[in-house]
Design a protein around this motif. Structure first.
Motif, PDB file in Angstrom:
ATOM      1  N   VAL A 224      29.730   6.128 -30.459  1.00  0.00           N
ATOM      2  CA  VAL A 224      29.777   6.581 -29.068  1.00  0.00           C
ATOM      3  C   VAL A 224      30.139   8.057 -29.035  1.00  0.00           C
ATOM      4  O   VAL A 224      30.766   8.595 -29.950  1.00  0.00           O
ATOM      5  CB  VAL A 224      30.782   5.766 -28.219  1.00  0.00           C
ATOM      6  CG1 VAL A 224      30.366   4.314 -28.140  1.00  0.00           C
ATOM      7  CG2 VAL A 224      32.201   5.899 -28.771  1.00  0.00           C
ATOM      8  N   VAL A 230      25.549   6.272 -26.577  1.00  0.00           N
ATOM      9  CA  VAL A 230      25.860   5.100 -27.389  1.00  0.00           C
ATOM     10  C   VAL A 230      24.702   4.895 -28.363  1.00  0.00           C
ATOM     11  O   VAL A 230      23.541   4.860 -27.956  1.00  0.00           O
ATOM     12  CB  VAL A 230      26.050   3.829 -26.525  1.00  0.00           C
ATOM     13  CG1 VAL A 230      26.297   2.617 -27.423  1.00  0.00           C
ATOM     14  CG2 VAL A 230      27.212   4.006 -25.554  1.00  0.00           C
ATOM     15  N   TYR A 251      32.262   8.793 -23.749  1.00  0.00           N
ATOM     16  CA  TYR A 251      32.968   7.654 -24.317  1.00  0.00           C
ATOM     17  C   TYR A 251      33.836   8.156 -25.470  1.00  0.00           C
ATOM     18  O   TYR A 251      33.379   8.918 -26.318  1.00  0.00           O
ATOM     19  CB  TYR A 251      31.992   6.597 -24.833  1.00  0.00           C
ATOM     20  CG  TYR A 251      31.175   5.913 -23.760  1.00  0.00           C
ATOM     21  CD1 TYR A 251      31.792   5.153 -22.776  1.00  0.00           C
ATOM     22  CD2 TYR A 251      29.787   6.019 -23.733  1.00  0.00           C
ATOM     23  CE1 TYR A 251      31.055   4.511 -21.791  1.00  0.00           C
ATOM     24  CE2 TYR A 251      29.038   5.382 -22.755  1.00  0.00           C
ATOM     25  CZ  TYR A 251      29.672   4.631 -21.781  1.00  0.00           C
ATOM     26  OH  TYR A 251      28.937   4.008 -20.806  1.00  0.00           O
ATOM     27  N   VAL A 263      32.811  -0.436 -24.830  1.00  0.00           N
ATOM     28  CA  VAL A 263      32.920   1.018 -24.941  1.00  0.00           C
ATOM     29  C   VAL A 263      33.834   1.512 -23.836  1.00  0.00           C
ATOM     30  O   VAL A 263      33.892   0.933 -22.748  1.00  0.00           O
ATOM     31  CB  VAL A 263      31.535   1.694 -24.866  1.00  0.00           C
ATOM     32  CG1 VAL A 263      30.675   1.282 -26.052  1.00  0.00           C
ATOM     33  CG2 VAL A 263      30.809   1.354 -23.561  1.00  0.00           C
TER      34      VAL A 263
END
Length: 357
Positions: A224, A230, A251, A263
């Protein structure tokens, strides 16, 4: 008449020479060559991550401090570390073998459960490593426009010096592992860190966002980063493929267990997926403060922590995270489960143990 563009390089060279003279006269030593100093206050200084090495706990932090505890965080001893760079993350795939990474592109390795450490790589070498790797690919595939761009990235790192932080590390076993960092910096090893291969061409990250964390959920490997980034390892294509999420802020971490992944990041945003990242559902945290660390407790519940010291616990079959009361809360940067079931958290005030419930 001389222009500024003509004078600027001369001025810069004079300033650099003056700085080198001052540094030499004052006995300056690069933090990459200066061993971490033993300190009785290390356990109360800023620590940035904590991990399990079998039954032992290992914490890392500023000024090259690495601490280890064999009594669930009640007492800590300081390890022998060859650098004074700030260390951002630590991971042990087995009780004896572990790696730590930090600022200045430093990668450290321990083969004795965290008591002593050796430097495997640093930022003074990473740029040249990238140049060599991608120049060879450019020679082999002269029509591929990607390789010259990656060679240029490596050359930029060489010119800018060893100031690029590595932010996280993860190993599948004692041989295969990854380190990740700023500007899409990612390296892979298959021989326990004896050699490292640049993996910038294996990420769906064209804007070179920072890679903040890398974690396995037990059945998938995720990265992340910034602006909703992601990535998930795609074994069939041998690359980290982009995964879409409904949040476009940064994130800071990822945690999970087989069959699901969570996340978390800015402004209390926490999302969970139970279908390999195809869809995501937000947790209701009730907070607007960044979530900065997480672990899974002995009962399988997620425990998440914020930069203000909140502890959040997921409730079975609900989309809400409950805020647990904390005495004297302080920012949390890392968390791990001790052998007695207690939670060990680290942050700006060092390491502390949270009582078992």
């Amino acid at each position: 008449m001389c222009s500024f563009k003509t004078l600027a390089p001369l001025i810069l060279a004079m300033l650099l020479a003056l700085w080198q003279t001052i540094a030499h006269a004052s006995g300056y030593v690069d933090v990459l060559d200066l061993p971490a100093k033993p300190s009785a206050l290390a356990v109360r200084s800023a620590l940035l991550d904590v991990a399990n090495a079998g039954q032992r706990l290992i914490a890392v932090g500023q000024r090259g401090h690495i601490l280890y505890s064999d009594d669930a965080g009640q007492q800590w001893q300081q390890a022998n570390v060859p650098v004074s760079s700030d260390l951002n993350a630590v991971y042990f795939p087995s009780p004896e073998q572990g790696w730590a990474v930090g600022n200045d592109g430093v990668i450290l390795h321990s083969s004795d459960a965290g008591v002593t450490w050796k430097k495997q790589l640093d930022g003074r070498e990473i740029g040249a490593l990238l140049v060599k790797h991608y120049a060879a690919l450019a020679n082999a595939e002269p029509t591929n426009e990607q390789w010259p761009l990656l060679v240029a990235d490596g050359q930029r790192l060489v010119e800018e010096g060893a100031d690029k932080p590595l932010l996280d590390v993860w190993f599948a076993d004692d041989k295969v592992g990854y380190v990740v960092g700023v500007f899409n910096l990612i390296l892979r090893t298959e021989d326990g860190g004896q050699s490292w291969t640049p993996f910038q061409d294996r990420t769906d990250n064209p804007q070179n966002f920072h890679l903040n964390a890398i974690t396995s959920t037990g059945d998938a490997l995720y990265i992340v980063g910034e602006q909703g980034l992601v990535l998930k390892w795609d074994d069939s294509h041998q690359r980290f493929a982009a995964v879409n999420t409904p949040y476009q802020g940064s994130y800071f971490g990822v945690v999970g267990k087989p069959g699901e992944v969570v996340v978390f990041g800015l402004r209390g945003n926490v999302l969970r997926s139970t279908d390999g990242g195809l869809s995501w559902k937000p947790f209701d945290t009730g907070l607007q403060v960044s979530v900065t660390a997480a672990t899974v407790d002995a009962q399988g519940h997620y425990r998440l922590f914020t930069q203000a010291g909140h502890m959040l616990v997921d409730q079975a079959n609900t989309a809400r995270l409950q805020v647990m009361p904390q005495q004297n809360p302080s920012p949390v940067a890392g968390a791990a489960l001790a052998r007695d079931g207690s939670l060990i958290v680290v942050g700006s005030r060092g390491a502390r143990a949270l009582l078992k419930e």
